[in-house]
Scaffold this motif. Structure first.
Motif, mmCIF file in Angstrom:
data_model
loop_
_atom_site.group_PDB
_atom_site.id
_atom_site.type_symbol
_atom_site.label_atom_id
_atom_site.label_comp_id
_atom_site.label_asym_id
_atom_site.label_seq_id
_atom_site.Cartn_x
_atom_site.Cartn_y
_atom_site.Cartn_z
ATOM 1 N N UNK A 88 0.865 -1.173 0.000
ATOM 2 C CA UNK A 88 0.000 0.000 0.000
ATOM 3 C C UNK A 88 0.898 1.218 0.000
ATOM 4 N N UNK A 89 0.380 2.323 -0.550
ATOM 5 C CA UNK A 89 1.215 3.513 -0.710
ATOM 6 C C UNK A 89 1.136 4.422 0.515
ATOM 7 N N UNK A 90 2.037 5.399 0.523
ATOM 8 C CA UNK A 90 2.079 6.384 1.603
ATOM 9 C C UNK A 90 1.506 7.731 1.174
ATOM 10 N N UNK A 91 0.865 7.759 0.009
ATOM 11 C CA UNK A 91 0.199 8.982 -0.444
ATOM 12 C C UNK A 91 -1.138 9.127 0.299
ATOM 13 N N UNK A 92 -1.808 10.237 0.087
ATOM 14 C CA UNK A 92 -3.194 10.431 0.516
ATOM 15 C C UNK A 92 -3.389 10.184 2.018
ATOM 16 N N UNK A 93 -2.405 10.657 2.808
ATOM 17 C CA UNK A 93 -2.506 10.619 4.272
ATOM 18 C C UNK A 93 -2.597 9.204 4.828
ATOM 19 N N UNK A 94 -1.908 8.261 4.187
ATOM 20 C CA UNK A 94 -1.894 6.871 4.652
ATOM 21 C C UNK A 94 -0.490 6.456 5.104
ATOM 22 N N UNK A 95 -0.453 5.441 5.954
ATOM 23 C CA UNK A 95 0.801 4.809 6.369
ATOM 24 C C UNK A 95 0.476 3.369 6.743
ATOM 25 N N UNK A 96 1.464 2.623 7.200
ATOM 26 C CA UNK A 96 1.250 1.252 7.654
ATOM 27 C C UNK A 96 2.298 0.930 8.710
ATOM 28 N N UNK A 97 2.066 -0.079 9.541
ATOM 29 C CA UNK A 97 2.966 -0.341 10.666
ATOM 30 C C UNK A 97 4.442 -0.534 10.300
ATOM 31 N N UNK A 98 4.791 -1.330 9.273
ATOM 32 C CA UNK A 98 6.225 -1.532 9.032
ATOM 33 C C UNK A 98 6.985 -0.242 8.756
ATOM 34 N N UNK A 99 6.388 0.684 8.006
ATOM 35 C CA UNK A 99 7.139 1.877 7.632
ATOM 36 C C UNK A 99 7.308 2.828 8.810
ATOM 37 N N UNK A 100 6.285 2.944 9.662
ATOM 38 C CA UNK A 100 6.448 3.853 10.805
ATOM 39 C C UNK A 100 7.398 3.246 11.840
ATOM 40 N N UNK A 101 7.376 1.917 11.992
ATOM 41 C CA UNK A 101 8.331 1.269 12.889
ATOM 42 C C UNK A 101 9.762 1.439 12.375
ATOM 43 N N UNK A 102 9.933 1.305 11.057
ATOM 44 C CA UNK A 102 11.266 1.462 10.480
ATOM 45 C C UNK A 102 11.759 2.893 10.625
ATOM 46 N N UNK A 103 10.899 3.869 10.376
ATOM 47 C CA UNK A 103 11.304 5.268 10.534
ATOM 48 C C UNK A 103 11.783 5.533 11.958
#
Length: 462
Positions: A88-103
């Motif tokens: 899933x993309x990070x556009x349009x005010x979206x995120x997902x658990x793996x990417x925020x944990x990695x950041x």
């Protein structure tokens, strides 16, 4: 076709390759006459070709397989994530658990003043992104005329239009009308090749002061940022003299110029610190990253952004109209997270700093007595040797001899991947390499040097 290498022989694979695959950084005519080496599997620090030859990968792929090959935990992490959320993309005010944990994980590893990350698909994309960020930063601060980014001759920042422009590789600039406007290059801190009669310390100061000269010539009000690798990788493992970075830091602070430390190669343990900036005492505003973040198991890059820049973006930046379909890809993020967990559990950064790095550097110096070696240098798990005709005067062989290519080919034929950057041979093995494997690397590097010397004798070049 999932196991194509097991069903097709080398000649068939090479014929398919010649018919359909355009290789990066290759002369297609020469490659098709010779035939590509088909790499079919890998484990630890070794790769195997389709003819069954085992080769010690002294370059960790392209500076990237930091945890070595065959780590099942990364494959399992990718499999789990693909089943749960493959994309899933990070556009349009979206995120997902793996990417925020990695950041969060990367922010914890980065210098304390750097706490936000923008994700990309590669190091080249990271440097395209950083160019956009730098110019956006000064524009929203009301200083759009601060537009020019200063890089270095022979620096490497990727092969996209912006990345190749920021880099100082002349061969790349000849293709495609590069660099793009607003890029300026200054000399590199390459003492062996360009230091002349100066001591390394004198040369370090002199070369750093080329940055101040360029700022004053262009105009302090027109210079946006300086981009440099902590040590130059593809340029030949150029490690700056000890005086270089302190003087660069002074100049950047004096003129309020942003610092871009390109960590694509240096980052994630290569120097014995998580980032090369920490080793050299650099205070970046941006750190482009990639390669070791996933150990090359899956594509991913990013830009770590300082708090002072991120605050301006948040308060004044509005929409940042930039991004990629695969920015923060969930599978890539999951693999990167697992890669960092493995590195921490195995204490790989400490291993490089306190154990295998010093051992490699000690053993690498034993090559300095070879008649072809003008200098052996290195840092952590990266090293270089300069091939010369005359050690005392640092005189090179004529370019027509192609000594670097000769040594590279003889090295691979005898079981070791070493890379040639002109007449400089470089290595950057996986961080998991053992003492015994370092011994093997040194033995095979010396054999390659001996065979190269014999070949030059046959040519009458020595």
């Amino acid at each position: 076709m999932a196991h194509v290498a097991q069903h097709l022989n080398t000649e068939t694979l090479q014929a398919l390759d010649n018919a359909h695959y355009l290789h990066p950084f290759s002369d297609s005519k020469t490659l098709r006459e010779k035939g590509a080496r088909m790499i079919v599997r890998a484990e630890g620090v070794y790769i195997w070709d389709s003819n069954g030859n085992r080769i010690l990968d002294g370059m960790a792929g392209l500076w990237c397989t930091n945890i070595g090959y065959g780590e099942k935990r990364l494959a399992d992490a990718a499999h789990r994530q693909m089943l749960e959320l493959p994309y899933y993309n990070s556009f349009f005010q979206c995120a997902h658990p793996p990417v925020v944990e990695l950041a969060k994980e990367i922010a914890d590893l980065a210098p304390a003043h750097m706490n936000q990350v923008f994700f990309t698909g590669s190091g080249s994309e990271s440097n395209d992104t950083v160019l956009r960020m730098v110019r956006h930063y000064w524009t929203v601060k009301g200083q759009p005329e601060k537009f020019t980014i200063i890089g270095r001759h022979n620096g490497y920042h990727g092969s996209t239009v912006a990345g190749a422009s920021l880099g100082g590789m002349k061969a790349m600039h000849k293709q495609g009308g590069l660099p793009i406007p607003g890029i300026h290059h200054i000399p590199q801190p390459y003492w062996f090749g360009e230091g002349g009669d100066l001591t390394p310390e004198e040369f370090g100061i002199q070369t750093a002061q080329e940055l101040e000269k360029a700022i004053l010539e262009i105009g302090e009000d027109k210079v946006a940022a300086f981009i440099a690798e902590p040590f130059q990788g593809a340029g030949g493992v150029v490690i700056p003299p000890s005086t270089y970075w302190p003087e660069i830091n002074r100049i950047l602070a004096k003129y309020d110029i942003l610092m871009i430390a390109d960590e694509v190669i240096c980052g994630f343990g290569r120097t014995g610190e998580w980032f090369g900036s920490q080793h050299f005492g650099i205070t970046p505003d941006f750190m482009p990253i990639a390669k070791g973040m996933t150990s090359g198991y899956i594509p991913m890059g990013g830009v770590i952004v300082s708090d002072r820049v991120a605050k301006v973006f948040e308060e004044k930046g509005g929409d940042f109209n930039h991004g990629y379909t695969y920015s923060g890809h969930p599978v890539s993020a999951a693999v990167a997270l697992e890669n960092l967990r493995v590195m921490k559990e195995k204490n790989l950064v400490q291993y490089v700093k306190e154990d295998i790095g010093p051992y490699l550097q000690q053993q690498w110096q034993t090559l300095a007595d070879h008649p072809l070696v003008g200098e052996a240098r290195g840092l952590g798990l990266v090293a270089a040797i300069e091939l010369v005709k005359d050690k005392a005067t640092r005189t090179r062989f004529d370019e027509s001899v192609g000594i670097g290519g000769i040594c590279r080919d003889l090295s691979v034929e005898n079981g070791l991947v070493m890379r040639a950057c002109g007449d400089t041979m470089i290595i950057s093995p996986p961080l998991v390499i053992s003492h015994l494997e370092v011994d093997e690397l040194i033995e095979k590097a010396r054999l390659a040097l001996d065979l190269t010397f014999e070949h030059l004798q046959d040519l009458g070049a020595v």
